[in-house]
Design an enzyme around this catalytic site. Structure first.
Site: not given
Length: 766
Positions: A509, A518
């Site tokens: 995730e 990210e």
């Protein structure tokens, strides 16, 4: 992970009470606003009153001074030698206001009969003096909220704005609220009972009236244009807001959305905005109720001002505990022809609306207090997240359920491939506190397919918790192999013979608000060496980034007020950083062709995509470049080993209505898993597809790419957006630039262009 709600952590499922502050306004207030009048107003349920700063005596004195000057000009052989008239300071008879503790519950009203935008320099000069005298005196009396009528003429908006800018300096706590109609003119003629200075402008300064123009419909966006000019000249001051009058007939939805995106501090509801129900009581139309609800859901909802709905009832009115009693059955049976007995029916109706507001969507309840709050994106590769940050994401009612479905589908497909009874190796990489590990074990239990589960986490603090869960959690029950490692350095599954084996399913995730911000691509590239080459599955399998241009004066104003470098940042300029933010008070500038069912569908473009696992050939080439055996030449800042994760795009957005672009709203979509049977599990923050793919998901807020200088768009403009995902093999950053065009005579004409924004100094470290 994308929403850093550090310091909150607690998610209250209960709906917070709707806050609605209601004030009473009279355009021709006869009674002096005293403490006794305010007390009476509050006893029946009002929170505040408006108060004229000066009296009719002051108006008469100003008009007399003006007339004396005009006479002097007429009598003089050299009019240029006659000095401009001066309005002497206020006298006790000129104002009823005095400094009182109760003044905090008052909104001062400047004289509606002045014309700050007058083309006649004499009228403008007199109006400026009146305005400054009144505003300064209100500030002296401790009244911080002052409502001023908008410009009389659009031609004088710049002059009006210049005066307002000066007035903001008359008090450090002064809040100016510009009274504007949504379109056209104000519902109530505030000068009906007196002389307006605009009527006294000398003929040589006024342009002849065009009869055709006088009879034509008012410009739909004219009022918004005036506001845009005023706030731009005042540099988006946070102390300058709007008092928006809501008309009986609401304008089109596009203009409603535009005003909703602006800093509306007061919602003015004239008596004419209300309808009468069958019993003769005032009510708002359904569209008005829905529009009011939109404003009440803002982080700081505007105050509601009831205008000319009736005077404050006298003291002998039957009041019980600050509220009027409910009508008796006989009163309730009043016919439409009978006058209602309630002296404040409009107020009572709004209080009823306050108590019966519809429930907020889950994401709004989850993000209560975080609407339009700018946060720097997380950097989980370089920062070790705190437990409370993990906890916030784990409250999502959708994401982990969808992950479990994806894992279950993947297990069933692999069972077909590998055969019955073969344990399937699953690694949760970036396991955090272990919510995905739990979902993997639940999917295994529900499908009856045996798994060998790894939990790989680099955060040493989270690693402690993972080990404790493995020892104490009944579902885990020691079945999970917990590994403290950066996923990119993990050698992989160790077989019973002690040899390195391959993983069948990698679950992560790592997605951010813009999918790849990210560094999910870089992380999954780095761990792909442990994935089985032939049948290995990545969850998620692919993801796409999306964006659209937006108007958000709230966020732009917030950024203006920040220091050039903020504690929320590392280094660099505040305009060069994309922010995670729960977009709330904003407007889409480009919408798709409208339908009755969905009249405001934004045009959201797909910027680029990533899929996993990627081709081994690409990773092999990247490895050669990193090792120095392949030199592509010209690569600045690195060897080009991450060049395959660079991206770029260029799109054109059609913008039907004029507006101001303050930046780009960014979103993502992801396919967690698409099974061989055609079933597909997807997540989305894209406002066009989120309802269909992952309704009520709360794990991610959108991302905002700001513009240092907002761009103006005329009607039917075209906006060209270019964006890049850049890398120098040590970090990843974004660059964006926007150009505005219009078509004139079949040709495309460039109107403006932003500077190139780059987040390189604040790039995400690999």
């Amino acid at each position: 992970m994308a929403v850093d709600m550090n310091g909150s952590g607690a998610y209250a499922p209960d709906e917070p009470a709707t806050i609605m502050y209601i004030g009473q306004h009279e355009t021709q207030r006869k009674d002096s606003v005293t403490g006794e009048l305010l007390s009476r107003a509050q006893s029946v349920g009002y929170d505040m009153l408006t108060a004229p700063i000066t009296t009719s005596h002051f108006q008469s004195r100003v008009l007399a001074t003006l007339q004396e000057h005009v006479n002097a000009l007429g009598d003089s052989s050299r009019p240029e030698s006659v000095p401009l008239p001066l309005i002497s300071p206020l006298l006790p008879v000129d104002t009823d206001l005095t400094p009182e503790p109760s003044n905090s519950s008052l909104i001062a009203i400047t004289s509606p009969w002045i014309d700050l935008a007058s083309p006649d320099p004499l009228i403008a000069h007199i109006s400026r003096q009146v305005f400054n005298l009144e505003v300064a005196y209100a500030a002296f009396c401790g009244i911080n909220n002052v409502m001023v009528h908008g410009p009389v003429s659009a031609d004088g908006t710049t002059q009006y704005a210049r005066t307002v800018l000066e007035a903001l300096g008359l008090g450090p706590y002064l809040q100016l609220h510009v009274l504007l109609p949504m379109s056209g003119e104000l519902e109530q003629d505030v000068s009906a009972d007196g002389t307006h200075l605009a009527e006294l402008a000398r003929e040589r300064y006024t342009a002849p009236v065009d009869e055709d123009e006088e009879e034509s419909e008012p410009e739909l966006y004219g009022s918004w244009e005036a506001w845009n000019a005023i706030r731009t000249m005042c540099n988006y001051s946070s102390r300058l807001t709007i008092a928006l009058e809501i008309p009986r007939q609401l304008p089109p939805l596009n203009l409603q959305s535009r005003w909703h995106s602006e800093p509306v501090r007061l919602l003015v509801l004239p008596r004419t905005s209300f309808l009468r129900n069958a019993k003769g009581y005032p009510v708002l139309a359904k569209m008005h109720q829905q529009y009011l609800t939109r404003f009440l859901r803002l982080r700081f909802p505007p105050w509601v001002i009831l205008s000319d709905v009736g005077p404050i009832p006298p003291n002998d009115q039957d009041v019980v505990n600050g509220h009027l009693p409910e009508p008796t059955p006989a009163e309730a049976a009043t016919t439409a022809n009978d006058k209602p007995k309630d002296p404040v029916p409009h107020l009572r109706y709004l209080r009823h609306q306050q108590q019966t507001q519809p429930s907020r969507p889950p994401i709004e309840r989850f993000g209560q207090g975080y609407q339009d709050y700018l946060q720097s994106p997380l950097q989980p590769l370089t920062d070790n997240l705190e437990s409370i940050t993990y906890e916030v994401f784990e409250k999502d009612p959708v994401k982990y359920e969808w992950y479990e479905r994806a894992v279950a589908l993947a297990l069933k497909d692999l069972r077909e491939t590998l055969g019955e009874g073969v344990p399937i190796v699953i690694a949760v990489v970036g396991a955090g506190r272990g919510p995905l590990v739990t979902r993997v074990l639940q999917a295994s239990s529900k499908t009856g397919i045996t798994v060998k589960c790894y939990a790989v986490e680099k955060n040493p603090n989270a690693h402690v918790l993972l080990q404790r869960r493995n020892a104490t959690d009944a579902l885990w029950n020691g079945k999970v192999t917990v590994v403290k490692s950066d996923m990119r350095s993990w050698p992989g599954h160790i077989t019973s013979t002690g040899e390195a084996g391959k993983v069948d399913i990698l679950v992560s995730e790592l997605l951010g608000s813009f999918a790849d911000n990210e560094l999910s691509p870089e992380c999954l590239d780095g761990v792909q060496h442990v994935l089985h080459l032939e049948h290995g599955i990545n969850i998620p399998q692919s993801y796409t980034t999306h964006f659209t241009p937006i108007a958000t004066s709230k966020l732009y104003s917030d950024l203006l007020s920040r220091a050039s470098t903020d504690l929320n940042m590392t280094i660099g300029d505040k305009w060069e950083l994309p922010y995670v933010v729960m977009l709330h008070q904003f407007d889409f500038l480009s919408v798709q062709p409208t339908t009755e069912e969905d009249p405001r569908t934004p045009d959201v473009k797909e910027a680029w995509s990533f899929s996993h696992p990627i081709s081994p050939a690409i990773l092999e080439q990247a490895s050669k470049r990193a090792g120095g055996t392949t030199d592509a030449g010209g690569w600045v800042g690195g060897d080009g080993s991450n060049e395959h994760n660079a991206r770029s795009c260029k799109f054109t957005f059609a913008c039907q209505d004029r507006g101001i672009c303050h930046g780009l709203g960014g979103y993502f979509e992801t396919v967690l898993y698409a099974s061989s049977s055609g079933q597909k599990v997807e997540l989305s923050t894209n406002p066009v597809t989120m309802e269909e793919k992952s309704k009520d998901m709360i794990s991610w807020f959108p991302i905002f790419f700001p513009l240092k200088t907002p761009l103006y768009l005329p009607d039917n403009a075209e906006m060209e957006v270019s964006m890049w995902r850049q890398t120098d093999d040590r970090k990843v950053w974004y660059e964006w630039v926007i150009e505005v065009y219009e078509r004139v005579g079949g040709k495309r004409k460039k109107l403006g262009m932003s500077e190139l924004h780059t987040s390189r100094k604040n790039g995400c470290l690999m």
